[in-house]
Write a protein that holds these residues in place. Structure first.
Motif, PDB file in Angstrom:
ATOM      1  N   ALA A 454       0.824  -1.210   0.000  1.00 61.03           N
ATOM      2  CA  ALA A 454       0.000   0.000   0.000  1.00 61.03           C
ATOM      3  C   ALA A 454       0.860   1.263   0.000  1.00 61.03           C
ATOM      4  O   ALA A 454       0.618   2.193  -0.774  1.00 61.03           O
ATOM      5  N   LEU A 455       1.864   1.296   0.869  1.00 63.27           N
ATOM      6  CA  LEU A 455       2.708   2.486   0.959  1.00 63.27           C
ATOM      7  C   LEU A 455       3.546   2.648  -0.310  1.00 63.27           C
ATOM      8  O   LEU A 455       3.687   3.763  -0.832  1.00 63.27           O
ATOM      9  N   GLY A 456       4.099   1.544  -0.817  1.00 64.16           N
ATOM     10  CA  GLY A 456       4.868   1.615  -2.059  1.00 64.16           C
ATOM     11  C   GLY A 456       4.018   2.098  -3.211  1.00 64.16           C
ATOM     12  O   GLY A 456       4.443   2.935  -4.019  1.00 64.16           O
ATOM     13  N   SER A 457       2.776   1.577  -3.303  1.00 67.34           N
ATOM     14  CA  SER A 457       1.871   2.012  -4.370  1.00 67.34           C
ATOM     15  C   SER A 457       1.508   3.482  -4.208  1.00 67.34           C
ATOM     16  O   SER A 457       1.433   4.225  -5.195  1.00 67.34           O
ATOM     17  N   SER A 721       8.264   0.470  16.100  1.00 65.79           N
ATOM     18  CA  SER A 721       8.964   1.450  15.257  1.00 65.79           C
ATOM     19  C   SER A 721       9.980   0.775  14.356  1.00 65.79           C
ATOM     20  O   SER A 721      10.117   1.125  13.180  1.00 65.79           O
ATOM     21  N   ILE A 722      10.694  -0.212  14.894  1.00 62.14           N
ATOM     22  CA  ILE A 722      11.707  -0.914  14.095  1.00 62.14           C
ATOM     23  C   ILE A 722      11.049  -1.707  12.969  1.00 62.14           C
ATOM     24  O   ILE A 722      11.470  -1.640  11.802  1.00 62.14           O
ATOM     25  N   LEU A 723       9.989  -2.457  13.295  1.00 61.21           N
ATOM     26  CA  LEU A 723       9.339  -3.293  12.281  1.00 61.21           C
ATOM     27  C   LEU A 723       8.720  -2.451  11.168  1.00 61.21           C
ATOM     28  O   LEU A 723       8.926  -2.720   9.984  1.00 61.21           O
ATOM     29  N   VAL A 724       7.967  -1.400  11.551  1.00 62.47           N
ATOM     30  CA  VAL A 724       7.313  -0.572  10.544  1.00 62.47           C
ATOM     31  C   VAL A 724       8.324   0.332   9.843  1.00 62.47           C
ATOM     32  O   VAL A 724       8.226   0.555   8.625  1.00 62.47           O
ATOM     33  N   GLY A 725       9.294   0.866  10.574  1.00 66.71           N
ATOM     34  CA  GLY A 725      10.315   1.710   9.962  1.00 66.71           C
ATOM     35  C   GLY A 725      11.131   0.971   8.922  1.00 66.71           C
ATOM     36  O   GLY A 725      11.446   1.510   7.849  1.00 66.71           O
ATOM     37  N   PHE A 726      11.455  -0.303   9.229  1.00 69.77           N
ATOM     38  CA  PHE A 726      12.189  -1.116   8.270  1.00 69.77           C
ATOM     39  C   PHE A 726      11.344  -1.325   7.006  1.00 69.77           C
ATOM     40  O   PHE A 726      11.861  -1.293   5.887  1.00 69.77           O
ATOM     41  N   THR A 727      10.057  -1.519   7.192  1.00 70.72           N
ATOM     42  CA  THR A 727       9.151  -1.684   6.041  1.00 70.72           C
ATOM     43  C   THR A 727       9.115  -0.411   5.205  1.00 70.72           C
ATOM     44  O   THR A 727       9.099  -0.470   3.971  1.00 70.72           O
ATOM     45  N   LEU A 729      11.487   1.722   4.818  1.00 69.27           N
ATOM     46  CA  LEU A 729      12.738   1.825   4.073  1.00 69.27           C
ATOM     47  C   LEU A 729      12.660   1.062   2.756  1.00 69.27           C
ATOM     48  O   LEU A 729      13.264   1.457   1.755  1.00 69.27           O
ATOM     49  N   PHE A 730      11.930  -0.056   2.745  1.00 69.65           N
ATOM     50  CA  PHE A 730      11.762  -0.807   1.513  1.00 69.65           C
ATOM     51  C   PHE A 730      10.643  -0.220   0.649  1.00 69.65           C
ATOM     52  O   PHE A 730      10.657  -0.376  -0.573  1.00 69.65           O
ATOM     53  N   CYS A 768       5.293   8.519   5.019  1.00 67.33           N
ATOM     54  CA  CYS A 768       5.919   7.446   5.813  1.00 67.33           C
ATOM     55  C   CYS A 768       5.845   7.761   7.306  1.00 67.33           C
ATOM     56  O   CYS A 768       5.565   6.869   8.121  1.00 67.33           O
ATOM     57  N   ALA A 769       6.088   9.024   7.666  1.00 70.97           N
ATOM     58  CA  ALA A 769       6.080   9.397   9.079  1.00 70.97           C
ATOM     59  C   ALA A 769       4.681   9.254   9.680  1.00 70.97           C
ATOM     60  O   ALA A 769       4.526   8.785  10.814  1.00 70.97           O
TER      61      ALA A 769
END
Length: 797
Positions: A454-457, A721-727, A729-730, A768-769
């Motif tokens: 969703a975010l990438g799209s 934060s780590i799990l979603v933040g890493f996502t 980044l991709f 993203c934020a």
């Protein structure tokens, strides 16, 4: 049957204990099928728009008698001739615009209201007739949704017209669309049409009758099949792109239900094993699961169909505005309930659930590495192939799908690899956090993939829309370079000559055009003047300025769409057809023409005027000398030339109108894109809430071991934060890759436009934020609730 009933009752009890999973299950497929059915419904309404006549009679229109190309009306005598020849299935229609005193515009459609005496009228109209005196010949029926836009009230149901003493009564009814309806005789009076018609609809015309109709029409009008309108040819790419976006939304929403299936299967694994130990046959267990999935498919399809109907109705006015403004839609769409959309949702949901269940099979899990590397290799090969060979809209769409697939495969594996390294922490709490994150990753994998897609799209669409906006602004900056534009209803050469003598005016330009076809594709032949200096505002794809050589030897300039979408080349001789007349020219250059979906040719003014084509002057452009005042000239045009102020538009306002028109092209896209992102956010939020509820016992143990509330909050916030933040980044490179694919392949292939890449980093990072903030909040709330409960419990003891 008793075994199946027992298993089903147990499954119901399980979902009652885990309501978030049930919400996750139903919400995913319901939201996905809502998007799919909404766009499918709009597409179907566009295809079936002639199943109801303009008089809203439930009879399919097979053919339409239209004016010759270049003319706006046909003589009403043609309808009388057809009737006298026995063609009583002909319905006359007159269309026009009424300007209200408030400045608003009513789109008026006159029909033969006597048809309602022998055919069933619209149900909403019948309802109104029962509650009043019936359809009056001097009243107008207006769609209720238009009342706010037109600032209408029911206290005094009359319209005050500008420049017209008539005060027609109106009634507000439902579902008639943008065209307000009145009797054709009253419409003729209000529009001063003098017996002319816009078109005639033919109902149930047989192949044997077509030659007879054409003989009667001769050159006075043209007979066109209802399914062969310009709109049908021009709007294919629009609906294809909407359908692709809806399919993407369904995929994101399906991940939402997939996550629920994984969590529910994991939660019921021991329960199913106990059923097997107690003697329940695998057939009974399978039957119970099949019944559960069928019921879920029915429920989610029903919810999705209802939500899709609501979404389609919410979008229909934006869609109509876009289709009528850019794609020559001749009849506004109205949304009706369609059972086939419910069946579509049911079949797609059932197939999706079956596929999800299949992916949980042990053989697939046992060979996960083989499946993973094989899938990555196949996807990379497909990306390389379509990047080099994409020629159609489907090829471009498949390229985007495989780019998505590559990131869907790689991102969870990379995150898993990050958590597979040796635990670097020495403090017990951080060691627990590291170990728990591995467990969370397995259960949150699907939610992470949904967020990624969703975010990438969203980022990809954001890049495309921003790039189009910047490219369009740069294009309009040169294209609309005059200071003042004057709209004209009828061309007056004396006005143009008189304006040319004004000392403050440097140049008087003209915009005239003729409609026709190139190889049966809708096209427009336009001119901006005689000398090549009159075309200085045109941007050629070669980058050179227009000169006299471009028009020498019957030269003309084609728009970029002709080269990219239809394969025309420099030097090609083309014939522009209008009715039985032709205009031959040689393509000498190609020009940018953003926002236009039809083919376009540009020629000199005298060549167009001396041709046998019907042409129309739409306006004049005035370029002022240095230091001349636009305000002073506008006042002079109103006072000395007696030009209505509504016909005069300054450069800034004209650009704003043009920008708004073209931005409407992406309005529906933006809404659907936001809806998809909201679905993904719901997926993550419900998944986090569900997991937090399931991991409550672990947090209670930590609390009993002396971990205070602040430390628990910190642990969960850091973990999320780590799990979603890493996502995220991709998701950024995924969005960039999709943006490039959309600009390089989808836009040129579907629309014929070359768009230059533009990145809006502040907007991308803000998206993203906001997503990260929402995820952190969803992880925080359950922990806050648990710690408050534990604190209250400690105070009681």
């Amino acid at each position: 049957m008793a075994e199946v009933s027992l298993i089903l009752r147990t499954h119901i009890a399980y979902f009652r204990r885990h309501p978030w999973l049930l919400v996750l299950f139903i919400a995913g497929l319901s939201l996905g099928s809502a998007l799919l059915t909404a766009i499918a419904g709009l597409n179907q309404e566009a295809k079936n728009r002639h199943h109801h006549s303009s008089a809203l009679i439930d009879a399919a229109v097979s053919h339409i008698i239209k004016p010759p190309i270049g003319q706006e009306f046909i003589s009403g005598q043609l309808w009388l001739t057809l009737r006298s020849q026995g063609f009583i299935n002909a319905q006359p229609v007159l269309r026009g615009k009424l300007k209200l005193a408030s400045g608003k515009t009513v789109y008026l459609q006159g029909i033969d209201s006597l048809m309602w005496l022998t055919h069933p009228a619209p149900s909403t109209t019948q309802h109104r007739q029962k509650s009043s005196t019936g359809m009056a010949f001097d009243s107008i029926l207006i769609d209720r949704k238009q009342s706010k836009k037109l600032a209408l009230t029911t206290v005094q149901p009359t319209l005050k017209l500008a420049n017209n003493e008539a005060t027609p009564h109106y009634r507000l009814i439902d579902n008639i669309g943008i065209w307000s309806i009145t009797d054709i005789a009253y419409a003729d009076k209000l529009l001063n049409a003098q017996g002319q018609l816009s078109f005639i609809e033919m109902i149930g015309l047989t192949p044997e009758q077509i030659p007879q109709i054409e003989a009667i029409l001769a050159n006075k009008a043209r007979l066109v099949a209802a399914q062969e309108q310009n709109f049908d040819a021009l709007s294919e790419a629009f609906f294809f792109n909407l359908g692709a976006l809806a399919l993407l939304g369904y995929i994101v929403a399906a991940f939402l239900s997939f996550n629920a299936i994984k969590l529910s299967i994991a939660g019921r694994k021991k329960l199913l094993e106990q059923f097997a130990i107690l003697g329940c046959t695998p057939h009974a267990i399978g039957t119970a699961i099949a019944i559960e999935f069928i019921l879920m498919s029915l429920v989610t399809a029903l919810f999705g169909s209802i939500a899709g109907f609501v979404i389609a109705n919410a979008l229909v006015f934006d869609v109509n505005r876009t289709l009528m403004g850019l794609y020559q839609l001749e009849q506004a769409l109205t949304i009706r309930w369609q059972w086939h959309t419910f069946l579509l949702g049911f079949v797609v949901n059932l197939g999706t659930l079956a596929f999800m269940l299949l992916t949980q099979k042990n053989p697939l899990k046992a060979n996960s590495n083989v499946v993973f590397y094989g899938s990555v290799a196949a996807v990379l090969a497909a990306i390389v192939y379509f990047y080099n060979q994409a020629l159609s809209e489907l090829d471009a769409l498949l390229l985007c799908v495989f780019i998505l697939g590559l990131f869907v495969l790689v991102t969870p594996r990379c995150l898993q690899g990050l958590l597979s390294v040796r635990n670097p922490f020495k403090q017990p709490l951080w060691q627990w956090l590291y170990a728990d994150s591995k467990l969370q990753l397995q259960e949150l994998r699907i939610a992470i993939v949904a967020i990624l897609v969703a975010l990438g799209s969203a980022i990809g669409m954001q890049i495309m829309v921003k790039s189009f906006s910047n490219t369009l602004n740069a294009h309009l900056e040169k294209q609309l370079s005059a200071d003042v534009y004057i709209h004209v209803d009828t061309f007056d050469p004396a006005l143009r000559a008189r304006l040319s003598t004004e000392p403050q005016i440097k140049q008087v330009g003209i915009y005239m055009a003729s409609a026709g076809y190139l190889n049966k594709v809708p096209a427009r032949l336009a001119s901006f003047g005689q000398s090549h200096q009159s075309f200085a505002h045109i941007n050629l794809t070669s980058g050179e300025a227009i000169n006299a050589a471009h028009f020498a030897n019957q030269g003309c300039i084609a728009n970029e769409q002709a080269a990219i979408k239809y394969g025309y080349k420099l030097g090609d001789t083309v014939t522009f057809l209008q009715n039985q007349q032709g205009f031959a020219c040689r393509i000498s250059a190609f020009a940018y023409d953003y926002g236009n979906t039809a083919l376009g040719l540009i020629t000199q003014e005298q060549r167009l005027k001396t041709s046998s084509l019907h042409w129309q002057v739409f306006g004049l452009s005035l370029t002022l000398n240095e230091g001349a005042s636009v305000e002073a000239l506008t006042e002079q045009l109103i006072n000395d030339y007696h030009i209505d102020s509504s016909f005069i538009t300054e450069n800034k306002r004209f650009k704003a109108i043009a920008n708004q028109l073209f931005n409407d092209t992406f309005q529906v896209t933006k809404i659907l894109n936001g809806f998809i992102l909201a679905i993904a956010l719901v997926s993550l939020c419900i998944s986090l809430l569900s997991l937090s509820a399931q991991h409550g016992k672990q947090l209670i143990v930590l609390h009993n071991l002396g971990v205070d509330a602040r430390q628990l909050h910190t642990l969960k916030l850091v973990q999320t934060s780590i799990l979603v933040g890493f996502t995220c980044l991709f998701a950024i490179p995924l969005g960039f890759a999709l943006g490039v694919a959309l600009l390089k392949f989808v836009m040129p292939i579907a629309f014929g436009w070359t768009i230059h890449l533009t990145l809006d980093w502040p907007a991308l990072l803000t998206t993203c934020a906001l997503l990260l903030l929402a995820a952190v909040l969803c992880a925080y709330l359950p922990v806050k609730k648990l710690t408050r409960h534990l604190h209250a419990k400690g105070n009681e003891s």
